[in-house]
Each structure stands twice: as structure tokens, then as C-alpha cells.
Write an enzyme that holds these catalytic residues in place. Sequence first.
Site, PDB file in Angstrom:
ATOM      1  N   GLY A   1      -8.251  -3.228 -34.341  1.00 24.36           N
ATOM      2  CA  GLY A   1      -9.233  -3.186 -33.257  1.00 24.36           C
ATOM      3  C   GLY A   1      -9.002  -4.225 -32.184  1.00 24.36           C
TER       4      GLY A   1
ATOM      5  N   GLY B   1      -6.437  -4.823 -30.278  1.00 19.95           N
ATOM      6  CA  GLY B   1      -5.815  -4.273 -29.074  1.00 19.95           C
ATOM      7  C   GLY B   1      -6.809  -3.504 -28.216  1.00 19.95           C
ATOM      8  N   ASP B   2      -7.695  -2.777 -28.861  1.00 21.35           N
ATOM      9  CA  ASP B   2      -8.680  -1.981 -28.124  1.00 21.35           C
ATOM     10  C   ASP B   2      -9.757  -2.869 -27.495  1.00 21.35           C
ATOM     11  OD1 ASP B   2      -7.367   0.433 -28.823  1.00 21.35           O
ATOM     12  OD2 ASP B   2      -8.219   0.226 -30.824  1.00 21.35           O
TER      13      ASP B   2
ATOM     14  N   ARG C   1       0.848   5.189 -33.880  1.00 19.51           N
ATOM     15  CA  ARG C   1       1.161   4.681 -35.227  1.00 19.51           C
ATOM     16  C   ARG C   1       2.285   5.515 -35.829  1.00 19.51           C
ATOM     17  NH1 ARG C   1      -1.818   0.412 -34.789  1.00 19.51           N
ATOM     18  NH2 ARG C   1      -4.073   0.598 -34.912  1.00 19.51           N
TER      19      ARG C   1
ATOM     20  N   GLY D   1     -12.088   4.107 -34.959  1.00 17.44           N
ATOM     21  CA  GLY D   1     -11.402   5.054 -34.078  1.00 17.44           C
ATOM     22  C   GLY D   1     -11.085   4.303 -32.793  1.00 17.44           C
TER      23      GLY D   1
ATOM     24  N   TYR E   1      -4.757   8.776 -42.947  1.00 17.21           N
ATOM     25  CA  TYR E   1      -5.681   9.314 -41.953  1.00 17.21           C
ATOM     26  C   TYR E   1      -6.164  10.703 -42.341  1.00 17.21           C
ATOM     27  CZ  TYR E   1      -4.163   5.912 -38.385  1.00 17.21           C
ATOM     28  OH  TYR E   1      -3.900   4.779 -37.660  1.00 17.21           O
TER      29      TYR E   1
ATOM     30  N   ASN F   1      -8.102 -11.963 -23.899  1.00 20.45           N
ATOM     31  CA  ASN F   1      -7.536 -12.741 -25.017  1.00 20.45           C
ATOM     32  C   ASN F   1      -8.633 -13.214 -25.961  1.00 20.45           C
ATOM     33  OD1 ASN F   1      -4.491 -14.142 -25.045  1.00 20.45           O
ATOM     34  ND2 ASN F   1      -5.011 -12.963 -23.243  1.00 20.45           N
TER      35      ASN F   1
ATOM     36  N   GLY G   1      -0.893 -14.130 -27.806  1.00 20.51           N
ATOM     37  CA  GLY G   1      -1.613 -13.935 -26.553  1.00 20.51           C
ATOM     38  C   GLY G   1      -1.152 -12.708 -25.786  1.00 20.51           C
TER      39      GLY G   1
HETATM   40  P1  ATP Z   1      -4.012  -3.101 -32.824  1.00 14.42           P
HETATM   41  O1  ATP Z   1      -3.504  -3.958 -33.938  1.00 14.42           O
HETATM   42  O2  ATP Z   1      -5.478  -2.891 -32.791  1.00 14.42           O
HETATM   43  O3  ATP Z   1      -3.188  -1.894 -32.563  1.00 14.42           O
HETATM   44  P2  ATP Z   1      -2.481  -4.204 -30.711  1.00 14.42           P
HETATM   45  O4  ATP Z   1      -1.260  -4.328 -31.537  1.00 14.42           O
HETATM   46  O5  ATP Z   1      -2.553  -3.185 -29.640  1.00 14.42           O
HETATM   47  O6  ATP Z   1      -3.767  -4.048 -31.609  1.00 14.42           O
HETATM   48  P3  ATP Z   1      -2.558  -7.086 -30.573  1.00 14.42           P
HETATM   49  O7  ATP Z   1      -1.458  -7.667 -29.790  1.00 14.42           O
HETATM   50  O8  ATP Z   1      -2.484  -7.147 -32.036  1.00 14.42           O
HETATM   51  O9  ATP Z   1      -2.796  -5.609 -30.029  1.00 14.42           O
HETATM   52  O10 ATP Z   1      -3.927  -7.790 -30.148  1.00 14.42           O
HETATM   53  C1  ATP Z   1      -4.438  -7.703 -28.831  1.00 14.42           C
HETATM   54  C2  ATP Z   1      -4.763  -9.084 -28.308  1.00 14.42           C
HETATM   55  O11 ATP Z   1      -5.769  -9.685 -29.140  1.00 14.42           O
HETATM   56  C3  ATP Z   1      -3.602 -10.042 -28.277  1.00 14.42           C
HETATM   57  O12 ATP Z   1      -2.859  -9.876 -27.082  1.00 14.42           O
HETATM   58  C4  ATP Z   1      -4.320 -11.372 -28.386  1.00 14.42           C
HETATM   59  O13 ATP Z   1      -4.821 -11.755 -27.115  1.00 14.42           O
HETATM   60  C5  ATP Z   1      -5.482 -11.070 -29.302  1.00 14.42           C
HETATM   61  N1  ATP Z   1      -5.120 -11.307 -30.712  1.00 14.42           N
HETATM   62  C6  ATP Z   1      -4.749 -10.399 -31.627  1.00 14.42           C
HETATM   63  N2  ATP Z   1      -4.469 -10.974 -32.816  1.00 14.42           N
HETATM   64  C7  ATP Z   1      -4.694 -12.292 -32.652  1.00 14.42           C
HETATM   65  C8  ATP Z   1      -4.593 -13.451 -33.503  1.00 14.42           C
HETATM   66  N3  ATP Z   1      -4.206 -13.357 -34.779  1.00 14.42           N
HETATM   67  N4  ATP Z   1      -4.884 -14.648 -32.984  1.00 14.42           N
HETATM   68  C9  ATP Z   1      -5.273 -14.780 -31.702  1.00 14.42           C
HETATM   69  N5  ATP Z   1      -5.385 -13.742 -30.850  1.00 14.42           N
HETATM   70  C10 ATP Z   1      -5.102 -12.505 -31.300  1.00 14.42           C
END
Ligand code: ATP
Length: 317
Positions: free
Chosen positions: A257, A259-260, A171, A38, A108, A284, A232
Site C-alpha cells: 500500500g 506505493g498507492d 505483479r 485493492g 489472488y 514520502n 525515498g
Molecule cells: P507497493 O509495495 O505498494 O507496490 P511501490 O513498490 O509502488 O509500493 P515503494 O517504493 O515501496 O512503492 O513505496 C512508495 C514510497 O513510500 C517510497 O518512495 C517511499 O517514499 C515510501 N516508503 C516505502 N517503504 C518505505 C520504508 N521502508 N521506509 C521509508 N519510506 C518508505
Amino acid sequence: ESVGPTIVAGEILVEIMATEQGLGFLEPLVLMGPYPSGAPAIFIDQAARLGGGAGIVACVGRDDFGTINLQRLRRDGVDVSAVWVSDRYPTGSAFVRYRPDGGRDFVYNIAESAAGQIRLTAEARQLADRAGHLHVMGSTLSVSGLKEIVAYAVKAVRARGGSISFDPNVRKELIDGADGALFSALVDDADLLLPSGDELLAAAGVEDETQAVAALIARGVGEIVLKRGAAGSSRFAADGSRIDCAGFLVEEVDPTGAGDCFGATYLTCRRMGMEPGKALFYANAAGARNVTRRGPMEGIAGFDVLDGFIAGTARAT
Ligand code: ATP
Ligand code: MG
């Protein structure tokens, strides 16, 4: 910065994932889980693991899926006094399968589960009245009781001089239930916005990153931290400054997870008084480490583990 815990409201779920890639769930599959999950739970667990005060308003069922979540949150130091345990509804769930292209399909059960029963209870009010920061996520806005909780918590946190962050993650499976007016009110209210990819453009209603940043800053957003997956992240501030942070080079096992974890780490570091560049760097690291573990909350880490990860992991240049 106001004292008091960072709080979130929204769904606690278990995540059950297909172990093989493919499209959807139209045939029998090998599944793995349950894992605590969640988006609000992942976020707040990461905040607590870094040593920040943290609390959640949520609802689980009186079942094993609820128990594994409550145990995890308690273990990591999250205040679960405002988690209601329903005798009637089972804990919410998310089934996820990864597509070969990296996309995901979800099934879901949120609205008709315990997660859909969250209300502005006396315990929720008490938590909000003590809070120093409110984090809201778009994934939660489809739940009916959330609106009242967010309205109350925004006021309570503001009254104490606290701050608000918003992750506009909606989503595709949940977008119909989301409330457009509430969504844009939250964008307007946010001191910190944490979009990923196209969510930045959607939140601003324009087609280009630079324009979107300018439009959101003009609406009063104090800082925007843009998540770029493996590439990044970038941080844009109202003073016109920009910081880019390259991604760590990791093998992605499970992206859910990230992004969170990232957002919670950025926010918690900032609330602890860290400079934006350092907070972004830790965020990061937290996001990257999280994707190396199967299960949305299994890669959550404190500063000691993150420092070890940073020391041992190369970054893209
Ligand atoms: P979610 O998939 O949980 O919704 P999100 O799409 O909000 O996440 P992402 O951009 O996928 O967020 O990931 C958040 C951060 O985690 C990125 O900005 C990066 O810093 C890091 N990150 C995510 N995936 C990777 C990866 N494959 N390699 C390196 N860093 C990653
Ligand atoms: Mg992602």
C-alpha cells in the site's frame, strides 16, 4: 487544472496476510485479516483523506468483505456511487505472505470474483463525466471490463481538460493477463507516471534510469515520480529538472500500500496547487507512515497526521 474528482477504476479486495514470514502458502499458517485493500481503493482512499475529491468505479460482492470496504471508503469521503454490488460473485481477495528477503507471494482471487465483473455502467459513465483526473494502475489491466472503462474515462477526462496518471505496477502473478498494447498506450497518455524500481525501465524498454527518463519524456510524459522504497523518491520533469527526496526512517511493518498512498498524496497535493518539491515530501511521508501499520489501508493519513509524523520522524541523509 480541471475541476472534478480524481477517479480510479479497478479492484476492491480484502487482504489476508500471514503473520509469519516465509515462502508461499504450502502449509497451515496463522493468517490475519480481512483488511480493506485493492490498489485502486488504497489510492483513492488516501486521496479522499487529504481532502481531494475522489471516486471509484469498482464491484464488490454482497458480503462482509464488500461491506468493510464500502464502509471504509464512505467514511473517508470517497464517492462510491459507481461501485456495483454483485449478488452473484464474492468480493475479491488477496492472500499475502512476506518472504524473509522482503519479497511477497500473493494468491489472488480477482478475475473470478466481483472485482472481475466491473463494467462501464451508467453510474461509471456519470462519474467519469464529472471527473477532473483519471488515475490508472497496471495491477488492474488484467481485468477484462477495465479496458472499456479506461477508454471511456480517458476520453471524458480529456474532453474536460483533465489529466491522467499511470502507475505501471504489474505483479509477477498478474503479468500474463496484462495487455501490452494498452499498457504502452497508457504510458503515452500519462501526464504523470508513477513507477517503482524496475517498472521505470520496463515502461521505457531500456536498461538504465537516466535513459528511461529521457525516453519517457520524449514520448510525452509530463512528469515521472520514481518510488524507491525505503530510499525515498525522485521526481523528473519535462523541463529537465530533478528533485530527490530522502526516505523517512521508519520500522517497516507491512510494505503493501505504500506505493498507492505515496502516489495519491503526490497527485492530490499537485492537484491542490502545491509545488512539486513539497508534494514529493508529503508523498514520502504518506508512504513511510503507511508501512508502519499492518494492513494496506490502516496507515492512510490526512494532512494533520502527516504533519505530526513529519515533525517526529528523522530522514535518511
Ligand atoms: P507497493 O509495495 O505498494 O507496490 P511501490 O513498490 O509502488 O509500493 P515503494 O517504493 O515501496 O512503492 O513505496 C512508495 C514510497 O513510500 C517510497 O518512495 C517511499 O517514499 C515510501 N516508503 C516505502 N517503504 C518505505 C520504508 N521502508 N521506509 C521509508 N519510506 C518508505
Ligand atoms: Mg514496494
